[in-house]
Design a protein around this motif. Structure first.
Motif, PDB file in Angstrom:
ATOM      1  N   THR A   1      -0.735   4.401  -0.201  1.00  0.00           N
ATOM      2  CA  THR A   1      -1.641   5.315   0.467  1.00  0.00           C
ATOM      3  C   THR A   1      -2.577   4.732   1.409  1.00  0.00           C
TER       4      THR A   1
ATOM      5  N   GLU B   1      -5.650   3.141  -0.479  1.00  0.00           N
ATOM      6  CA  GLU B   1      -5.276   1.681  -0.936  1.00  0.00           C
ATOM      7  C   GLU B   1      -5.859   0.680   0.171  1.00  0.00           C
TER       8      GLU B   1
ATOM      9  N   TYR C   1       1.028  -1.178   0.127  1.00  0.00           N
ATOM     10  CA  TYR C   1       0.059   0.091   0.061  1.00  0.00           C
ATOM     11  C   TYR C   1       1.002   1.463   0.121  1.00  0.00           C
TER      12      TYR C   1
ATOM     13  N   ASP D   1      -9.450   0.731   0.304  1.00  0.00           N
ATOM     14  CA  ASP D   1     -10.017  -0.130  -0.696  1.00  0.00           C
ATOM     15  C   ASP D   1      -9.915  -1.508  -0.505  1.00  0.00           C
TER      16      ASP D   1
END
Length: 102
Positions: A82, A85, A80, A88
């Motif tokens: 960010t 992410e 990841y 998500d």
């Protein structure tokens, strides 16, 4: 009109997930409250300084609360870039589990 309500629901779910992540970061990962409170989905994971062990706390919380299973690859902080992410992945797994329960 349905599309907007679906997007609104997805956004509300994502916000609830983000709130859960913030709570885990403060309570279990010793992230300062002000850092967690000001966290945005665009912030880099590097900014948080989470390693695989502390990130495992986040995933364990979601496994227990939402009856999910994550793979070791999911817990790799290098996956990841960010916070978004990470959100998500969590939101996707929760949605998949909810769809499978129907």
């Amino acid at each position: 009109m349905n599309l907007n309500s679906e997007n609104s629901t997805a956004s509300a779910d994502r916000n609830a997930i983000f709130d859960e992540v913030r709570k885990v970061l403060v309570e279990q990962c010793e992230t300062p409250e002000d850092v967690a409170a000001n966290l945005t989905d665009k912030d880099s994971m590097e900014h948080l300084g989470l390693d695989s062990i502390t990130l495992a706390y986040v995933f364990t919380h979601f496994e227990q609360k939402h009856d999910l299973t994550f793979e070791n690859d999911d817990i790799d902080p290098m996956r990841y870039s960010t916070v978004g992410e990470l959100l998500d992945v969590l939101a996707g797994r929760i949605s998949e589990a909810a769809a499978g329960a129907r």
